[in-house]
Enzyme design. Sequence first.
Site, PDB file in Angstrom:
ATOM      1  N   ASP A 128       0.840  -1.211   0.000  1.00 30.80           N
ATOM      2  CA  ASP A 128       0.000   0.000   0.000  1.00 30.80           C
ATOM      3  C   ASP A 128       0.871   1.256   0.000  1.00 30.80           C
ATOM      4  O   ASP A 128       0.355   2.377  -0.048  1.00 30.80           O
ATOM      5  CB  ASP A 128      -1.024  -0.006   1.142  1.00 30.80           C
ATOM      6  CG  ASP A 128      -0.385  -0.024   2.510  1.00 30.80           C
ATOM      7  OD1 ASP A 128       0.860  -0.066   2.598  1.00 30.80           O
ATOM      8  OD2 ASP A 128      -1.137   0.010   3.513  1.00 30.80           O
ATOM      9  N   SER A 129       2.199   1.060  -0.015  1.00 33.75           N
ATOM     10  CA  SER A 129       3.107   2.195  -0.252  1.00 33.75           C
ATOM     11  C   SER A 129       2.808   2.820  -1.614  1.00 33.75           C
ATOM     12  O   SER A 129       3.253   3.929  -1.904  1.00 33.75           O
ATOM     13  CB  SER A 129       4.576   1.745  -0.189  1.00 33.75           C
ATOM     14  OG  SER A 129       4.800   0.646  -1.048  1.00 33.75           O
TER      15      SER A 129
ATOM     16  N   ASP B 266      -0.985  -6.410   0.036  1.00 29.98           N
ATOM     17  CA  ASP B 266      -1.064  -5.617   1.257  1.00 29.98           C
ATOM     18  C   ASP B 266      -2.504  -5.146   1.407  1.00 29.98           C
ATOM     19  O   ASP B 266      -2.992  -4.371   0.573  1.00 29.98           O
ATOM     20  CB  ASP B 266      -0.149  -4.383   1.050  1.00 29.98           C
ATOM     21  CG  ASP B 266       0.495  -3.930   2.318  1.00 29.98           C
ATOM     22  OD1 ASP B 266       0.259  -4.542   3.368  1.00 29.98           O
ATOM     23  OD2 ASP B 266       1.263  -2.948   2.243  1.00 29.98           O
TER      24      ASP B 266
ATOM     25  N   LYS C 234      -1.293  -9.563   3.365  1.00 29.01           N
ATOM     26  CA  LYS C 234      -0.492  -9.002   4.467  1.00 29.01           C
ATOM     27  C   LYS C 234      -1.372  -8.044   5.261  1.00 29.01           C
ATOM     28  O   LYS C 234      -2.075  -7.220   4.690  1.00 29.01           O
ATOM     29  CB  LYS C 234       0.743  -8.275   3.934  1.00 29.01           C
ATOM     30  CG  LYS C 234       1.570  -7.634   5.058  1.00 29.01           C
ATOM     31  CD  LYS C 234       2.954  -7.213   4.604  1.00 29.01           C
ATOM     32  CE  LYS C 234       3.007  -5.828   4.016  1.00 29.01           C
ATOM     33  NZ  LYS C 234       2.568  -4.749   4.942  1.00 29.01           N
TER      34      LYS C 234
ATOM     35  N   GLU D 125      -1.368  -5.434   8.814  1.00 27.67           N
ATOM     36  CA  GLU D 125      -0.525  -4.733   9.794  1.00 27.67           C
ATOM     37  C   GLU D 125      -1.072  -4.943  11.205  1.00 27.67           C
ATOM     38  O   GLU D 125      -2.283  -4.962  11.413  1.00 27.67           O
ATOM     39  CB  GLU D 125      -0.484  -3.230   9.479  1.00 27.67           C
ATOM     40  CG  GLU D 125       0.320  -2.919   8.240  1.00 27.67           C
ATOM     41  CD  GLU D 125       0.524  -1.416   8.019  1.00 27.67           C
ATOM     42  OE1 GLU D 125       0.254  -0.622   8.932  1.00 27.67           O
ATOM     43  OE2 GLU D 125       0.958  -1.052   6.908  1.00 27.67           O
TER      44      GLU D 125
ATOM     45  N   GLU E 182       9.428  -4.016  10.390  1.00 25.36           N
ATOM     46  CA  GLU E 182       9.773  -2.714   9.800  1.00 25.36           C
ATOM     47  C   GLU E 182      10.351  -1.777  10.858  1.00 25.36           C
ATOM     48  O   GLU E 182       9.744  -1.561  11.919  1.00 25.36           O
ATOM     49  CB  GLU E 182       8.531  -2.073   9.148  1.00 25.36           C
ATOM     50  CG  GLU E 182       8.836  -0.692   8.571  1.00 25.36           C
ATOM     51  CD  GLU E 182       7.834  -0.194   7.537  1.00 25.36           C
ATOM     52  OE1 GLU E 182       6.962  -0.966   7.103  1.00 25.36           O
ATOM     53  OE2 GLU E 182       7.948   0.990   7.155  1.00 25.36           O
TER      54      GLU E 182
END
Length: 267
Positions: free
Chosen positions: A45-46, A84, A114, A116, A183
Amino acid sequence: MEQVTVRTLKRKKREGKKITMISTYDFLSAKYCEETGIDCLLVGDSLGMVFQGNDTTLPVTLDEIIYHTKAVRKGAPTRFLIVDMPFMSYQPSLEEGIRNCGRVLKETGAQAVKLEGGEVVADLVHKLVGYGIPVVGHVGYLPQSHHRFGGPKVVGKEEEEAEKLKRDFKVLEDAGAFMIVLESVPWRIAKEITESSSAITIGIGAGKFCDGQVLVFHDLVGLVDYAKPKFVRRYAEGAKIFKDALKMFKLDVERGDFPTEGESYGT
Ligand code: KIV
């Protein structure tokens, strides 16, 4: 190229072989990753920042991630493909999370999702794994919690923070996450976690002792020339190469040097 699967990746960890992962969003960069044998691709999602030009990852939608993942899958048919899950596509409820993760796998050809967070997503991870969906966790600095953190920071320098990080990792591992991204974590903690876990650790700003490393394609090739976190290594000066090419094109057109007869169709 042989298809990379969960089994391939687990075997690599067992054999002490490092795993490579690239976060990217389009067909061509994915094709280059396929052709160079990168193990895993993440449609991160960057893309909210790198591709869309936002300040954070928060605006990215599920439909956008699905759109990009389809393009990446076409470029990299045999690489292990992870999606993501965007902000608020899995947080509202277990049911919504399961439905959206299932939708992603159904529509894109991706092999894993993925999420978070640690303890807060453990129930969802457990359910997804139970339904046959491989899950990649993500602890340490969490871009979707940008406003809670107040921006990028190293997580785990303080004793209490380090303990919480290790607890979150363990909860995810116990819930069935087969791979976990660390991260912006001090390398000593990443090393300790990696050596004591059967889940695969992938570092970004977490030192060299993780089982593998991930970088964003645009950082790695130097297309992003306006920011360079400490953990990024630029393997090319992409922005300079592209800008030089654009300058030459502009000059050639303005001087009447492009196109030549050889670059034009005759009658
Ligand atoms: O969004 C992303 O690209 C990521 C990786 C850098 C881990 O989450």
